[in-house]
Design an enzyme around this catalytic site. Structure first.
Site, mmCIF file in Angstrom:
data_model
loop_
_atom_site.group_PDB
_atom_site.id
_atom_site.type_symbol
_atom_site.label_atom_id
_atom_site.label_comp_id
_atom_site.label_asym_id
_atom_site.label_seq_id
_atom_site.Cartn_x
_atom_site.Cartn_y
_atom_site.Cartn_z
ATOM 1 C CD GLU A 270 -4.229 -6.801 1.969
ATOM 2 O OE1 GLU A 270 -4.689 -5.570 3.337
ATOM 3 O OE2 GLU A 270 -2.717 -6.116 2.244
ATOM 4 C CD GLU B 123 -2.721 -1.156 2.201
ATOM 5 O OE1 GLU B 123 -2.613 -0.127 2.966
ATOM 6 O OE2 GLU B 123 -4.206 -1.623 2.114
#
Ligand code: GLA
Ligand code: ZN
Length: 678
Positions: free
Chosen positions: A317, A161
């Site tokens: 995810e 991220e």
């Protein structure tokens, strides 16, 4: 419609849906004999075929500078191979060892207030630190060398991220160089940033500083360029990270996990350097009627992620149940986990992955949903629901690599979002660019019409319809591309605040919508911002719809009025227009409306254009999405309501047709021969 072709599987040697997730075996090193064995046993039971490993493992891999401890990861990689699983192997740069921050404080990020971070947390390095870059190069090289021939290696997961920004003196220097390269002369820079305002003229390059609440925030051109530069910083860091991987393992695809509409990075730009796009999806399911809206937003983000490269992506995810960082970590109702997983696949994901495989015992994520709970067996409900997903994915190999047959595209552009969010004027409290694009998208979702999400840099070939809500900024070439698209026979829909500024956020002279004035056949003379309690209405086809927030006062020049305002001093003036232009038409919606209007409007428009829906009539909260290889269509019909729903598939289903009853949170998938539209 665009022609659809099948894409190759993400991992060439693994033509299956990747079903896995973040796995942290290094949290269990002391208990590995007991725990790891169980992890693999339970993974097999749940139909898990992949683990994402090493994401935050830097200290476990390099406890002292230059001293590597790969033995534990060797064993995990071997276990993956023995279990015929594929590894999504991470580079560890998302967090770093304390020894590094201590010895080389330059790796620490500096915020907009010019304060240096302490060591801790994650995602907080300076992207231009030579030391950090060198340390990353070393560990990435060591990882690639070590596992280049390992049979389990499937995908490189770069860092985690990417996000944030660094305002340290080194990054400032880089920013100055970037600005200088872009504008060449101070005169060009001062013109583009309109610096005569408040005496902000730059007389030397060294005076350029990143925006800060302590200093400059009112030069919109500067704010925009800082965001563009920050995007380039991430692109540059990503390229730096993959350089050794590409050299040593050229055939292993690289990705980094994105975050949907995260505003800090232009993901269309970052995706250019990625082999495959992946993202982390955490919808805020409620288990109530509100979930239809939650589903629209999640679907939009899936389509956006697919649109970044226009091919299947990875759901890197998702939570199989509670998401611990939400203030209310409500459980996913039974069936929701299957539904959200199929939803991702319906929109183009070739993977279903989770955060996380096993809950750690301590720190902040110990109560986050996982395959393996603290109880430790296959007994929990969540485990069984994951196993159901595993079973179902095993039957779906034919869908791998299929693409989305879209006739319509919706424009979502980070540059526009930055500019609109920053605009001082109109309605600062309720600008809502993202929300507005999603509102337009919701109509297509409810009608069961697959769409692509694109930005201003993408080609428009193959689309019948392009919808560009709040197209405030026209980036270079986009007005021309839209003009040509309509002339050739396409249909364009725009809304209020279209064509106000250029890429530097400088207003167009000669009347809005600037370079689109001819194509749209309108002049937007003024824009009225309404207080939250105010409203107006739009009269269209014998009905009246609420208008709120923005009401643009437009003149139909060559366009024809199609709907009018219902009240106030502009009552009776056009609120909707259509301009026949070349072989196509350009439509404008001058005010903000609710989803009720947008649904009726796009139903009417898509029917008149002959754009087909996946399934004819869908109950509220039920959508149908399509993936196709050009021969076979796979239709996903999904019920995002807590009640049973009846869907009439008509006679188009090859394997199934007629009326089905969908249970709450149920997803059906059926095959049919591909439609050869136009
Ligand atoms: C993010 C991160 C993960 C984890 C999850 C929890 O997506 O990438 O490491 O923190 O959130 O939801
Ligand atoms: Zn920095």
């Amino acid at each position: 419609m665009k022609t659809v072709k099948k894409s190759p599987p993400i991992v060439a040697k693994f033509p299956h849906f990747i079903h896995g997730g973040d796995y942290n075996p290094d949290q269990w090193l002391k208990w590995k004999d007991e725990i790891w064995k169980e992890d693999f046993r339970l993974a097999r039971l749940a139909g898990i075929n992949s683990f994402s490993v090493g994401i935050f493992s830097w200290t476990a891999l390099e406890p002292e500078e230059g001293k590597y401890t790969f033995d534990w990861l060797d064993r995990v990689m071997d276990l993956l191979a023995e279990n015929k699983m594929t590894a999504v192997l991470a580079t560890p740069s998302g967090a770093r060892p304390a020894w590094m921050s201590r010895k080389y404080p330059e790796v620490l990020r500096i915020n907009a207030m010019r304060q240096k971070n302490l060591h801790g947390a994650r995602h907080n390095h300076c992207m231009s630190s030579p030391v950090y870059r060198e340390k990353v190069r070393e560990i990435n090289t060591a990882l690639a060398e070590r596992y280049k021939k390992h049979p389990a290696l499937g995908v490189w997961h770069i860092s985690n991220e990417y996000g944030g920004e660094c305002h340290c003196p080194r990054c400032q220097e880089k920013f100055r160089a970037w600005v200088r390269e872009r504008y060449r002369t101070l005169d060009n820079l001062n013109d583009a940033w309109w610096t005569t305002f408040w005496s902000h003229i730059y007389t030397d390059w060294s005076q350029v500083e990143s925006p800060s609440p302590l200093g400059e925030t009112n030069i919109h051109g500067l704010n925009l360029d800082w965001k563009r530069f920050t995007t380039e910083q991430h692109v540059d860091f990503y390229l730096h990270e993959i350089a050794p991987l590409k050299k040593i393992t050229p055939n292993i695809p690289c990705t980094t996990n994105l975050m949907g509409t995260y505003p800090g990075i232009d993901y269309f730009r970052l995706a250019e350097v990625m082999d495959v796009v992946s993202w982390d999806n955490y919808p805020q399911w409620t288990g109530t009627d509100k979930d239809a809206d939650i589903a629209v937003l999640a679907s939009f983000k899936h389509d956006l992620t697919r649109g970044l490269k226009g091919k299947p992506f990875m759901l890197m995810e998702s939570s199989p149940s509670a998401t611990n960082w939400r203030p209310v970590a409500k459980l996913h109702r039974p069936g929701v986990h299957m539904l959200q997983s199929m939803q991702a696949v319906a929109h183009g994901s070739d993977t279903v992955q989770y955060f996380q495989i096993r809950k750690g015992r301590g720190s902040s994520e110990k109560f986050h949903g996982a395959l393996i709970d603290h109880e430790g067996t296959e007994k929990p409900r969540v485990f069984k629901e994951i196993a159901e997903v595993g079973k179902r994915l095993k039957t779906m190999d034919a869908i791998i690599g299929t693409n989305t047959p879209s006739s319509a595209a919706i424009v979502y552009d980070w540059n526009i979002r930055w500019a609109v969010d920053d605009a001082k004027g109109f309605l600062q409290t309720n600008t809502n660019y993202e929300q507005t694009v999603v509102d337009h998208y919701s109509a297509f979702w409810q009608l069961g019409i697959p769409v692509d999400i694109i930005d201003s840099t993408k080609k428009l070939d193959g689309y019948d319809l392009v919808v560009a809500p709040m197209l405030y900024m026209l980036r270079p070439g986009f007005a021309e591309a839209l003009d040509a698209f309509v002339k050739k026979g396409g249909t364009l829909v725009t809304t209020y605040i279209t064509g106000y500024v250029d890429q530097s956020d400088l207003c167009f002279r000669g009347g809005f919508p600037g370079p689109l004035r001819k194509c749209l056949g309108i002049w937007a003379e003024e824009i009225d911002a309404l207080y939250p309690d105010d409203s107006n209405s739009i009269k269209w086809k014998g009905k009246s719809y609420k208008a709120f927030d923005f009401c643009e006062l437009i003149h139909a020049e060559t366009a024809k009025p199609a709907g009018t305002y219902g009240s106030d001093f502009y009552k009776g003036q056009p609120a909707l227009t259509v301009n026949n232009y070349g072989k196509g038409k350009a439509c404008h919606i001058a005010a903000r409306t609710g989803r009720d209007f947008l649904l009726d409007y796009y139903k009417d428009l898509t029917e008149s254009l002959g754009i087909q829906t996946a399934v004819k009539k869908l109950p509220h909260g039920v959508t149908a999405q399509v993936r196709s290889d050009g021969k076979t269509d796979y239709v996903f019909v999904m019920n995002f309501t807590p009640g049973k729903q009846i869907v009439d598939t008509g006679s188009t289903g090859q394997k199934v047709s007629g009326k089905w009853e969908l249970d709450p949170w149920e997803c059906w998938i059926y095959e049919r021969e591909s439609r050869n539209e136009k």
